[in-house]
Design a protein around this motif. Structure first.
Motif, PDB file in Angstrom:
ATOM      1  N   TYR A  73       5.821  -2.135  -3.969  1.00 32.18           N
ATOM      2  CA  TYR A  73       4.632  -2.171  -4.822  1.00 32.18           C
ATOM      3  C   TYR A  73       3.758  -3.378  -4.506  1.00 32.18           C
ATOM      4  N   ARG A  77      -0.159  -3.226  -3.432  1.00 31.40           N
ATOM      5  CA  ARG A  77      -1.227  -3.866  -4.202  1.00 31.40           C
ATOM      6  C   ARG A  77      -2.045  -4.816  -3.332  1.00 31.40           C
ATOM      7  N   VAL A  80      -4.352  -2.603  -1.218  1.00 32.96           N
ATOM      8  CA  VAL A  80      -5.440  -2.074  -2.045  1.00 32.96           C
ATOM      9  C   VAL A  80      -6.487  -3.157  -2.311  1.00 32.96           C
ATOM     10  N   ALA A  81      -6.026  -4.366  -2.609  1.00 31.09           N
ATOM     11  CA  ALA A  81      -6.952  -5.472  -2.889  1.00 31.09           C
ATOM     12  C   ALA A  81      -7.828  -5.788  -1.682  1.00 31.09           C
ATOM     13  N   LYS A 135       5.354   0.380 -14.082  1.00 35.11           N
ATOM     14  CA  LYS A 135       4.705  -0.420 -13.043  1.00 35.11           C
ATOM     15  C   LYS A 135       3.864   0.453 -12.121  1.00 35.11           C
ATOM     16  N   SER A 138       0.805   1.337 -14.028  1.00 38.28           N
ATOM     17  CA  SER A 138      -0.087   0.186 -14.129  1.00 38.28           C
ATOM     18  C   SER A 138      -0.851  -0.039 -12.825  1.00 38.28           C
ATOM     19  N   ILE A 139      -0.171   0.129 -11.699  1.00 41.97           N
ATOM     20  CA  ILE A 139      -0.835  -0.054 -10.407  1.00 41.97           C
ATOM     21  C   ILE A 139      -1.968   0.954 -10.263  1.00 41.97           C
ATOM     22  N   TYR A 140      -1.697   2.211 -10.593  1.00 41.68           N
ATOM     23  CA  TYR A 140      -2.736   3.230 -10.449  1.00 41.68           C
ATOM     24  C   TYR A 140      -3.882   2.991 -11.425  1.00 41.68           C
ATOM     25  N   ASN A 142      -4.658   0.183 -13.300  1.00 44.18           N
ATOM     26  CA  ASN A 142      -5.292  -1.132 -13.296  1.00 44.18           C
ATOM     27  C   ASN A 142      -5.841  -1.519 -11.930  1.00 44.18           C
ATOM     28  N   ASP A 143      -5.025  -1.411 -10.885  1.00 45.34           N
ATOM     29  CA  ASP A 143      -5.463  -1.844  -9.555  1.00 45.34           C
ATOM     30  C   ASP A 143      -6.461  -0.872  -8.943  1.00 45.34           C
ATOM     31  N   ILE A 144      -6.206   0.415  -9.119  1.00 49.22           N
ATOM     32  CA  ILE A 144      -7.037   1.411  -8.443  1.00 49.22           C
ATOM     33  C   ILE A 144      -8.183   1.868  -9.338  1.00 49.22           C
ATOM     34  N   GLY A 147      -9.705  -1.420 -11.426  1.00 49.98           N
ATOM     35  CA  GLY A 147     -10.134  -2.442 -10.480  1.00 49.98           C
ATOM     36  C   GLY A 147     -11.323  -2.006  -9.663  1.00 49.98           C
TER      37      GLY A 147
END
Length: 218
Positions: A73, A77, A80-81, A135, A138-140, A142-144, A147
């Motif tokens: 993960y 991340r 992706v960033a 988690k 949250s990644i999908y 929040n990050d994607i 974000g």
């Protein structure tokens, strides 16, 4: 499985490049297995058997299976960033290209990320684990989703200031641009995972950009 390609080496959760070939290979194998069968269906024994090491040797690198997943993960991340340009250089980028070119380049960057074989498999893990794993959810979300939507809100503000687009609430512009595109990206990923042709969905993504630009451009 190859151990030597520089581009395929991972970063540890402390931010350091993984130097140990076996530790790196464990992650590659875990990604393959998790993406095929799901996290819960894969055991430490499954991973070590495919790596070609004893179970006890794995614990020299990872304390448990959860740490392996968290490292995967973490690397996802980070990748992706890297799709999103840094804030300090955004003004220069925006002023050097019109809105349509910016959106097309942004889509290209995102597609390059997805088409990396390692990242494509992790996308499948994210999809598989979202219901079970907070988690992954949250990644999908929040990050994607959040974000990238927040980033596009900033971009649209800048293009309005430059006089390239009509004024609309930047948040709503971002939602109306990003959400349909993310849905199409999800469909694109699923089609690739199933070995189906993606030509039509790729065309639809480009048409979405042109349609959106046609509505907002001054």
């Amino acid at each position: 499985m190859e151990k030597t390609f520089e581009s395929e080496w991972f970063i540890d959760i402390n931010g350091d490049r993984i130097q140990n070939a076996n530790k790196n290979l464990i992650l590659h194998v875990a990604i393959d297995l998790f993406s095929q069968d799901g996290y819960n269906a894969v055991s430490i024994r499954d991973i070590t058997r495919k790596v070609g090491i004893k179970e006890s040797s794995l614990y020299n690198h990872f304390s448990n299976k959860i740490e392996i997943l968290e490292t995967i993960y973490f690397n996802f991340r980070m990748d992706v960033a890297n799709i999103i340009p840094p804030q300090e250089g955004l003004d220069e980028i925006v002023s050097s290209m019109d809105i349509e070119r910016f959106l097309i380049q942004g889509l290209k960057n995102f597609m390059d990320h997805i088409e990396n074989p390692k990242m494509e498999k992790i996308w499948r893990i994210i999809y598989l684990e979202q219901v079970r794993d907070e988690k992954a959810r949250s990644i999908y979300l929040n990050d994607i989703v959040e974000g990238m939507s927040n980033f596009m809100e900033i971009v649209f503000k800048k293009y309005f200031t430059l006089g390239q687009i009509q004024y609309h609430d930047p948040k709503m512009l971002s939602v109306n641009y990003q959400y349909p595109l993310l849905q199409m990206v999800s469909l694109y990923i699923l089609k690739r995972l199933d070995g189906e042709k993606t030509t039509e969905i790729e065309q639809n993504m480009m048409e979405h950009i042109r349609f959106f630009v046609g509505i907002v451009r001054v």
